[in-house]
Write a protein that holds these residues in place. Structure first.
Motif, PDB file in Angstrom:
ATOM      1  N   ILE A   1       0.841  -1.203   0.000  1.00  0.00           N
ATOM      2  CA  ILE A   1       0.000   0.000   0.000  1.00  0.00           C
ATOM      3  C   ILE A   1       0.874   1.249   0.000  1.00  0.00           C
ATOM      4  N   ASN A   2       1.888   1.266   0.861  1.00  0.00           N
ATOM      5  CA  ASN A   2       2.778   2.431   0.945  1.00  0.00           C
ATOM      6  C   ASN A   2       3.580   2.642  -0.335  1.00  0.00           C
ATOM      7  N   ALA A   3       3.811   1.557  -1.090  1.00  0.00           N
ATOM      8  CA  ALA A   3       4.543   1.661  -2.356  1.00  0.00           C
ATOM      9  C   ALA A   3       3.651   2.158  -3.494  1.00  0.00           C
ATOM     10  N   GLY A   4       2.358   2.301  -3.232  1.00  0.00           N
ATOM     11  CA  GLY A   4       1.450   2.858  -4.226  1.00  0.00           C
ATOM     12  C   GLY A   4       0.820   1.854  -5.172  1.00  0.00           C
ATOM     13  N   TYR A   5       0.949   0.565  -4.877  1.00  0.00           N
ATOM     14  CA  TYR A   5       0.359  -0.444  -5.748  1.00  0.00           C
ATOM     15  C   TYR A   5      -1.161  -0.509  -5.582  1.00  0.00           C
ATOM     16  N   VAL A   6      -1.852  -0.823  -6.668  1.00  0.00           N
ATOM     17  CA  VAL A   6      -3.209  -1.335  -6.575  1.00  0.00           C
ATOM     18  C   VAL A   6      -3.069  -2.826  -6.271  1.00  0.00           C
TER      19      VAL A   6
ATOM     20  N   HIS B   1      -4.583   2.192   7.593  1.00  0.00           N
ATOM     21  CA  HIS B   1      -4.609   3.006   6.371  1.00  0.00           C
ATOM     22  C   HIS B   1      -6.009   3.583   6.141  1.00  0.00           C
ATOM     23  N   PRO B   2      -6.401   4.565   6.939  1.00  0.00           N
ATOM     24  CA  PRO B   2      -7.762   5.112   6.842  1.00  0.00           C
ATOM     25  C   PRO B   2      -8.049   5.836   5.530  1.00  0.00           C
ATOM     26  N   GLN B   3      -7.019   6.279   4.805  1.00  0.00           N
ATOM     27  CA  GLN B   3      -7.237   7.005   3.553  1.00  0.00           C
ATOM     28  C   GLN B   3      -7.304   6.078   2.334  1.00  0.00           C
ATOM     29  N   THR B   4      -6.994   4.821   2.536  1.00  0.00           N
ATOM     30  CA  THR B   4      -6.972   3.861   1.426  1.00  0.00           C
ATOM     31  C   THR B   4      -8.370   3.307   1.180  1.00  0.00           C
ATOM     32  N   GLN B   5      -8.683   3.054  -0.094  1.00  0.00           N
ATOM     33  CA  GLN B   5      -9.977   2.482  -0.457  1.00  0.00           C
ATOM     34  C   GLN B   5      -9.893   0.954  -0.486  1.00  0.00           C
ATOM     35  N   PHE B   6     -10.803   0.315   0.233  1.00  0.00           N
ATOM     36  CA  PHE B   6     -10.879  -1.142   0.274  1.00  0.00           C
ATOM     37  C   PHE B   6     -12.219  -1.564  -0.339  1.00  0.00           C
TER      38      PHE B   6
END
Length: 232
Positions: free
Chosen positions: A168-173, A193-198
């Motif tokens: 996630i931190n590396a920017g991968y989907v 990771h509250p800003q990430t979309q799951f």
């Protein structure tokens, strides 16, 4: 005339998502081998055979073979060896043989084991592509799964929370298949990771398909076998 043994990918579950080429192979086959398992009541069930039947293929062509589902693949390999022997015998008699797999037969599919056995024996084979579940999931949710310079990784449900966080931190989907094996890791990542979309999916392409991107719901769920996630 001798036909190659065809490995037909059925797609994620909805019968209409099979390719035209795959459907034509089913319609002309003498024998269609479909994997089956047993439910908790000991009854034989086959999602693959249900898809084939929904396509109005003759019941007389359908033959289910029992495929044990376990991390220890010993019994599964025995089942595939038995299938190989039967299919090879029918092939030698000039029968048109199809072996089916859900999703795509070359994508996280153990059916490749028997494909390789036929190839090693010099028997002609062909594999017909299918729609993987995560592609159908993206369509269900209306997602632009990857865009422009983004990179995607597709992984089985075995990562730790730290491994997921690193990606996630590396920017991968990230696409996680068979999500049931990493429930706690996903729950932890949602908190980190509250800003990430799951994006969570169950039983894509079936009557029981389900999708949500509500993190509270996802963080409280226990994921079934036929589940996957797209993290953006």
């Amino acid at each position: 005339m001798t036909y190659p043994i065809s490995f037909v990918s059925l797609g994620p579950g909805e019968p209409e998502l099979i390719t035209v080429k795959g459907l034509r192979q089913l319609q002309t086959a003498d024998i269609i081998y479909c994997p089956a398992t047993r439910n908790r009541q000991g009854e034989s069930i086959s999602r693959a055979a249900d898809i084939v039947r929904a396509l109005e293929i003759s019941e007389t062509a359908i033959r289910c073979f029992m495929l044990p589902m376990s991390k220890d693949r010993t019994e599964a390999w025995k089942a595939y060896d038995a299938l190989y022997n039967e299919a090879e015998s029918n092939y030698a008699e000039g029968k048109q043989i199809v072996i089916v797999a859900e999703g795509d037969a070359g994508f996280y599919s153990s059916i490749q084991y028997i494909y390789d056995k036929f190839t090693a024996a010099g028997i002609a084979v062909q594999r017909i592509a299918g729609i993987p579940a995560f592609i159908a999931a993206g369509a269900l949710a209306g997602l632009h799964i990857v865009k422009q310079e983004e990179q995607i990784v597709v992984i089985p449900g075995t990562p730790s929370a730290d491994e997921l966080s690193e990606k996630i931190n590396a920017g991968y989907v990230i696409v996680i298949m068979k999500l049931s094996q990493c429930v706690e890791a996903v729950h932890e990542c949602i908190r980190k990771h509250p800003q990430t979309q799951f994006h969570y999916f169950e039983n894509v392409g079936t009557e029981k398909e389900y999708y949500t991107s509500d993190k509270k719901i996802i963080a409280d769920k226990i994921y079934p076998y036929f589940s996957l996630m797209i993290i953006q």
